[in-house]
Scaffold this active site. Sequence first.
Site, short mmCIF file in Angstrom:
data_model
loop_
_atom_site.label_atom_id
_atom_site.label_comp_id
_atom_site.label_asym_id
_atom_site.label_seq_id
_atom_site.Cartn_x
_atom_site.Cartn_y
_atom_site.Cartn_z
CD GLU A 46 -2.30 1.18 2.94
OE1 GLU A 46 -2.26 0.13 3.61
OE2 GLU A 46 -2.86 2.21 3.33
CG ASP A 90 -0.56 1.68 6.61
OD1 ASP A 90 0.60 1.24 6.50
OD2 ASP A 90 -0.91 2.83 6.25
CG ASP A 129 -7.87 4.64 5.48
OD1 ASP A 129 -9.10 4.44 5.35
OD2 ASP A 129 -7.33 5.76 5.51
#
Length: 649
Positions: free
Chosen positions: A437, A515, A519
């Site tokens: 990401e 993460d 999100d």
Amino acid sequence: MSDKKEEFNKHNYSADSIQALEGMEHVRMRPSMYIGDVGVRGLHHLVYEVVDNSIDEALAGHCNNITVIINEDNSITTEDDGRGIPVDLHKKEGISALEVVMTKIGAGGKFDKDSYKVSGGLHGVGVSCVNALSEHLKATVYRDGKIWEQEYERGKSLYPVKAIGDTDKRGTIVTFRPDTTIFTQTIEYNYDTLASRMRELAYLNKGITIHLVDKRATKEDGSFEGETFHSKEGLKEFIKFLDGNREPLMKDVIAFEGEKNGVPVEVAMIYNTSYAENLHSYVNNINTHEGGTHLSGFRRGLTHTLKKFADGSGMLDKLKFDIAGDDFREGLTAIISVKVQEPQFEGQTKTKLGNREVSASVSQAVSEMLTDYLEEHPDDAKTIVQKVILAAQARHAAQKAREMVQRKTVMSIGGLPGKLSDCSEQDPAKCEVYLVEGDSAGGTAKQGRDRAFQAILPLRGKILNVEKAMTHKVFENEEIKNIFTALGVTIGTEEDSKALNLSKLRYHKIVIMCDADIDGSHIETLILTFFFRYMKELIENGHIYIATPPLYLVKRGAKKQYAWNDEERAAIIEDFGEGAKIQRYKGLGEMNAEQLWDTTMNPEFRTLRQIHIDNGVEADRVFSMLMGDEVPPRREFIEKNAVYANIDA
Ligand code: 0RA
């Protein structure tokens, strides 16, 4: 089968000694041959095996209620109100029929030639196999006015079948506790896994009531957690449950059932506004992930019937392009369930029906019944033809985009995406790629990795939600094109425009690294949705993994240790004593390259979660819910399931 032979040769078993082995001992020695594996799947399979016997009894018309109880010690009790396993003397064996059923491998259905016995588990091994793999099992039978009982340890009876009381009830109760020396990984049952299967069984066998009780969990009012599954309308309701998060194109689910050449066929289907094809097929209550002759029969019957209708409607007259088989299935969610007397299962996971004759039976049944249905529901027929025309239009656009993806892949090295930091190793079996990401975490991962075998592909922000995008938009998306080219995967063969070509797969481990926050878990789900809808075989073949970065770093002086959850953190603080300092990682970006390698990328210390599809239908429903329009069910699911959801709370 070849596995089996190899296993034996390895241990120098001769053919004679195999035969000499008592069936029950053989089950204990080679449990995977009977129940697939001795991990979490095999553990749950034990329950399905016992419940299947009760389902058979229900299909034969003698049983209405089945209860499955997870006891506090993770033993399982199943109870049914069927005829009860016979207890009279089995002439050939000289013992009670109950003891034969419980202690002889393959004795299962031999008593009952008349009953319509088609269930019988993925491996169809019978309840004796469950007995062999249980440290303790108790069978209680209510039959002929008496209560009968027998207990076993690791498959061996502890005493002859005895009458312990009188009753006017009928039925069978089995309580077993899995043997921890066989199931060494865990014997802890997962409620949701059992609930999904019981719900599925209730939909597949309408009219039966299945109670699931979890005695490990009590509600506020003191009663146990649990659910009751019952379906009046069977597959029709299954479709409503499964497709409830998509927007339907018609008022009601199309459903029909009948029999052709001795093959009972049940179908329920609906068209929705999405662009995905969701076909789920069952043979004898077993989900046939790999499809087979029944599914190809369904496809043929559907295409044939809809084509006939479309041609007759005049709606295709001005069309400038052809209509292909795929076009009839865009936005289609369907479940097809057939019962086959002697099924032959093939394929990698033995979930592909091989019986040739079934194809024509299903195709004819579907043609006849769907024709009738559409004649009675002309509005639905028109809606479908309109959807098919739109699909054909979109397919032409998608074809162009797809060809671009393919052309790029063929160009090998020159065609690899610029953002990919490749590894030097050439053997795909030894190679890994991390899908990371964000560019910044991608940079850290690139510094931290072992470049010999680890490649890094950074993905920018939120990747496309494929659940809601038209196919050609998916193939035009930059990030998705990068994934295709980096992995070396192409789509479309001569016969099947949607078939995956994995022969040039460049990495056998594909690791999603996001993460550890809300999100991140959302992005993880987006990427998984993409793999589930567009590269499902990669999941099925065990290539997809999720990395697990730590949440905390605890330090005291020179001592430091990472923690992956709150309990670990507490334990480390306790261990380090006064003055321990805690750093919470809010994202991958807060770790330096060395820390990322130590905790999340070094094969010696990292934990990778391999992604499995436990229940294909449930996975379909969950992805459509998570990625669909409706927010409330999504929030509820995330609150219930996401480990990350309550970190900030
Ligand atoms: C063989 C024959 C008969 C019933 C069963 C097996 C039977 C097995 C199980 C396993 C769990 N529940 C079950 N219920 C029934 C019927 C013989 C007869 O009564 O004619």
